[in-house]
Motif scaffolding. Structure first.
Motif, mmCIF file in Angstrom:
data_model
loop_
_atom_site.group_PDB
_atom_site.id
_atom_site.type_symbol
_atom_site.label_atom_id
_atom_site.label_comp_id
_atom_site.label_asym_id
_atom_site.label_seq_id
_atom_site.Cartn_x
_atom_site.Cartn_y
_atom_site.Cartn_z
ATOM 1 N N THR A 93 19.237 7.474 1.850
ATOM 2 C CA THR A 93 18.288 8.616 2.198
ATOM 3 C C THR A 93 17.674 8.524 0.675
ATOM 4 N N PRO A 94 18.475 8.650 -0.606
ATOM 5 C CA PRO A 94 17.831 8.609 -1.870
ATOM 6 C C PRO A 94 16.638 7.437 -1.943
ATOM 7 N N GLY A 95 16.856 6.475 -1.652
ATOM 8 C CA GLY A 95 15.773 5.513 -1.938
ATOM 9 C C GLY A 95 14.802 5.620 -0.953
ATOM 10 N N LEU A 96 14.765 6.147 0.122
ATOM 11 C CA LEU A 96 13.808 6.492 1.178
ATOM 12 C C LEU A 96 12.820 7.566 0.598
ATOM 13 N N VAL A 97 13.513 8.574 0.037
ATOM 14 C CA VAL A 97 12.832 9.730 -0.363
ATOM 15 C C VAL A 97 12.311 9.351 -1.768
ATOM 16 N N VAL A 98 12.697 8.529 -2.676
ATOM 17 C CA VAL A 98 11.595 7.905 -3.937
ATOM 18 C C VAL A 98 10.576 6.975 -3.362
ATOM 19 N N LEU A 99 10.992 6.074 -2.079
ATOM 20 C CA LEU A 99 9.772 5.369 -1.686
ATOM 21 C C LEU A 99 8.767 6.403 -1.228
ATOM 22 N N LEU A 100 9.316 7.473 -0.472
ATOM 23 C CA LEU A 100 8.072 8.581 -0.187
ATOM 24 C C LEU A 100 7.384 9.205 -1.116
ATOM 25 N N LEU A 101 8.032 9.495 -2.231
ATOM 26 C CA LEU A 101 7.320 10.195 -3.592
ATOM 27 C C LEU A 101 6.274 9.265 -4.130
ATOM 28 N N ASP A 102 6.731 7.922 -4.213
ATOM 29 C CA ASP A 102 5.858 6.924 -4.603
ATOM 30 C C ASP A 102 4.701 6.525 -3.760
ATOM 31 N N GLY A 103 4.910 6.535 -2.344
ATOM 32 C CA GLY A 103 3.703 6.556 -1.360
ATOM 33 C C GLY A 103 2.744 7.599 -1.661
ATOM 34 N N LEU A 104 3.275 8.908 -1.880
ATOM 35 C CA LEU A 104 2.447 10.356 -2.123
ATOM 36 C C LEU A 104 1.875 10.272 -3.693
ATOM 37 N N ASN A 105 2.137 9.124 -4.300
ATOM 38 C CA ASN A 105 1.524 8.972 -5.919
ATOM 39 C C ASN A 105 1.969 10.102 -6.793
ATOM 40 N N CYS A 106 3.175 10.064 -6.586
ATOM 41 C CA CYS A 106 3.628 11.439 -7.817
ATOM 42 C C CYS A 106 3.896 10.648 -8.820
ATOM 43 N N LYS A 107 2.928 11.173 -9.856
ATOM 44 C CA LYS A 107 3.042 10.778 -11.139
ATOM 45 C C LYS A 107 4.115 11.286 -12.050
ATOM 46 N N SER A 145 0.734 -1.301 -0.023
ATOM 47 C CA SER A 145 0.137 0.097 0.036
ATOM 48 C C SER A 145 0.900 1.165 -0.073
ATOM 49 N N ARG A 146 0.327 2.274 -0.631
ATOM 50 C CA ARG A 146 0.910 3.356 -0.697
ATOM 51 C C ARG A 146 1.221 4.190 0.659
ATOM 52 N N SER A 147 0.200 3.880 1.547
ATOM 53 C CA SER A 147 0.185 4.362 2.792
ATOM 54 C C SER A 147 1.328 3.802 3.823
ATOM 55 N N TYR A 148 1.540 2.298 3.523
ATOM 56 C CA TYR A 148 2.951 1.800 4.054
ATOM 57 C C TYR A 148 3.952 2.306 3.598
ATOM 58 N N LEU A 149 4.223 2.549 2.408
ATOM 59 C CA LEU A 149 5.556 3.182 1.886
ATOM 60 C C LEU A 149 5.380 4.608 2.394
ATOM 61 N N VAL A 150 4.690 5.259 2.871
ATOM 62 C CA VAL A 150 4.694 6.595 3.397
ATOM 63 C C VAL A 150 5.250 6.457 4.846
ATOM 64 N N PHE A 151 4.692 5.635 5.659
ATOM 65 C CA PHE A 151 5.034 5.067 6.912
ATOM 66 C C PHE A 151 6.428 4.440 6.919
ATOM 67 N N TRP A 152 6.886 3.759 6.269
ATOM 68 C CA TRP A 152 8.134 3.214 6.098
ATOM 69 C C TRP A 152 9.232 4.305 5.933
ATOM 70 N N SER A 153 9.086 5.027 4.964
ATOM 71 C CA SER A 153 9.961 6.070 4.450
ATOM 72 C C SER A 153 10.094 7.139 5.649
ATOM 73 N N VAL A 154 8.815 7.475 6.068
ATOM 74 C CA VAL A 154 8.986 8.655 7.115
ATOM 75 C C VAL A 154 9.716 8.501 8.507
ATOM 76 N N SER A 155 9.344 7.086 8.832
ATOM 77 C CA SER A 155 9.889 6.731 10.125
ATOM 78 C C SER A 155 11.561 6.441 10.026
ATOM 79 N N ASN A 156 11.818 5.834 8.907
ATOM 80 C CA ASN A 156 13.075 5.473 8.939
ATOM 81 C C ASN A 156 13.996 6.994 8.626
#
Length: 356
Positions: free
Chosen positions: A255-269, A186-197
């Protein structure tokens, strides 16, 4: 939409979820083979070098302190990361579309557990360094029992974090919430995962900035009262530098990977996250390659222990070869040459020797 949300797709292969999320993860055959060959070499180095770090801490009594026990645990998490990368490399590309949901959870779970373990270990090491520095000691007063409990806690949290998606936080029953980088997460999980890390990263940076400021202040106070320069090998400064380099490499690589995960979680098209996926994976692999090199470069005792271990392995191999050579049966020519019965003169000589 309500009917789609109620229907689950546990029996579907991953190709179904890739098509649903619109993730274009195509690999050229040459590119895939190159990644697998180079990645396999890196992974072999990760497994061997981190196993040597763990062996060095076990065999060298000078490393029997809380800091080095936690460092060995960090090496164990990198060792697990090497296993996870091997499994990932040979289950990516066209093969990833043929995976079952369970197989994909295993693939991603290994990566998530190794990352969580590395991050948790670095946080625990930061706290251990903070305690020792505030008491101006090279090593903290943590008992072996407490260190063992911390290590068990690190792995319990890491395994739980890696198992969260398979426990229900996924989009198998809600396809509209699926991400691109991980089509059943889920995109919500990616947001939680990246922000917490990223928050943990920030906490560790603040801790080490506090440690650095305290050490600098303490050193400036002690310098006028000492006849010469402070012996840095007998202060916490040396170990702090090692951990700060390890932490810096970890932050730069992840950090770059976590930022990209966050962007994907925020549904950045418009972010086109799939093009960055392979390069971010390479950065993650490089981090596990760098850590043993940092240990041996920044710590002379660790490097000497590595060389002693290699000598022991070399001597053991030579002894094994010589033992096999000595226990090897005689050839047929040697057997026939020595199979003749002894003559009467040899018998008489032998009897004379025995009498003497």
């Amino acid at each position: 939409m309500a009917q789609q949300n109620l229907s689950c797709h546990h029996e579907e292969l991953m190709g179904f979820f890739y098509n649903n999320s619109g993730a274009d993860d195509k690999w050229d055959t040459t590119q895939l083979i190159l990644v697998q060959v180079v990645g396999s070499l890196f992974c072999c180095f990760i497994l061997v070098s981190n196993a040597m770090v763990i062996a060095a801490v076990i065999t060298n009594k000078r490393f029997h302190y809380p800091f080095y026990y936690l460092l060995a645990n960090l090496a164990a998490s990198d060792f697990l990361a090497g296993i996870a990368y091997v499994y990932l490399m040979f289950n990516t590309g066209p093969v990833s579309r043929t995976l079952t949901v369970k197989g994909y959870f295993i693939r991603q779970g290994l990566l998530d557990v190794s990352l969580s373990a590395s991050l948790a270990n670095l946080l625990v090491i930061a706290l251990e360094r903070y305690i020792s520095v505030m008491n101006w000691k090279v090593h903290s007063n943590l008992t072996k029992r407490r260190v063992t409990l911390l290590i068990v806690l690190v792995w319990a949290i890491s395994i739980f974090m890696g198992a969260v998606p398979s426990l229900g936080w996924n989009c198998i029953c809600n396809l509209s919430d699926c991400s691109q980088l991980a089509p059943i997460f889920s995109r919500s999980y990616l947001v939680f995962w990246s922000v917490s890390n990223l928050v943990v990263f920030l906490v560790m940076v603040v801790i080490y900035m506090r440690i650095y400021a305290y050490v600098k202040k303490k050193t400036s106070i002690l310098m006028p009262h000492t006849s010469g320069s402070i012996n840095r090998k007998r202060t916490p400064i040396k170990l702090i530098k090692t951990v700060m380099v390890v932490l810096g490499a970890f932050v730069i690589c992840w950090t770059p990977g976590l930022v990209v995960l966050l962007l994907d979680g925020l549904n950045c098209k418009a972010c086109n996250v799939m093009k960055l996926k392979r390069w971010l994976l390479l950065l993650a692999v490089l981090n596990s390659v760098m850590n043993p090199c940092i240990y041996s470069y920044k710590d002379e005792e660790m490097w000497m222990t590595f060389k002693n271990l290699l000598r022991c392995i070399g001597n053991g191999t030579r002894r094994q070869r010589s033992t096999k050579a000595n226990s090897r049966p005689l050839s047929s020519g040697q057997d026939t040459g020595n199979s003749q019965p002894p003559s009467e003169e040899m018998k008489n000589d032998n009897q004379g020797i025995l009498k003497t």
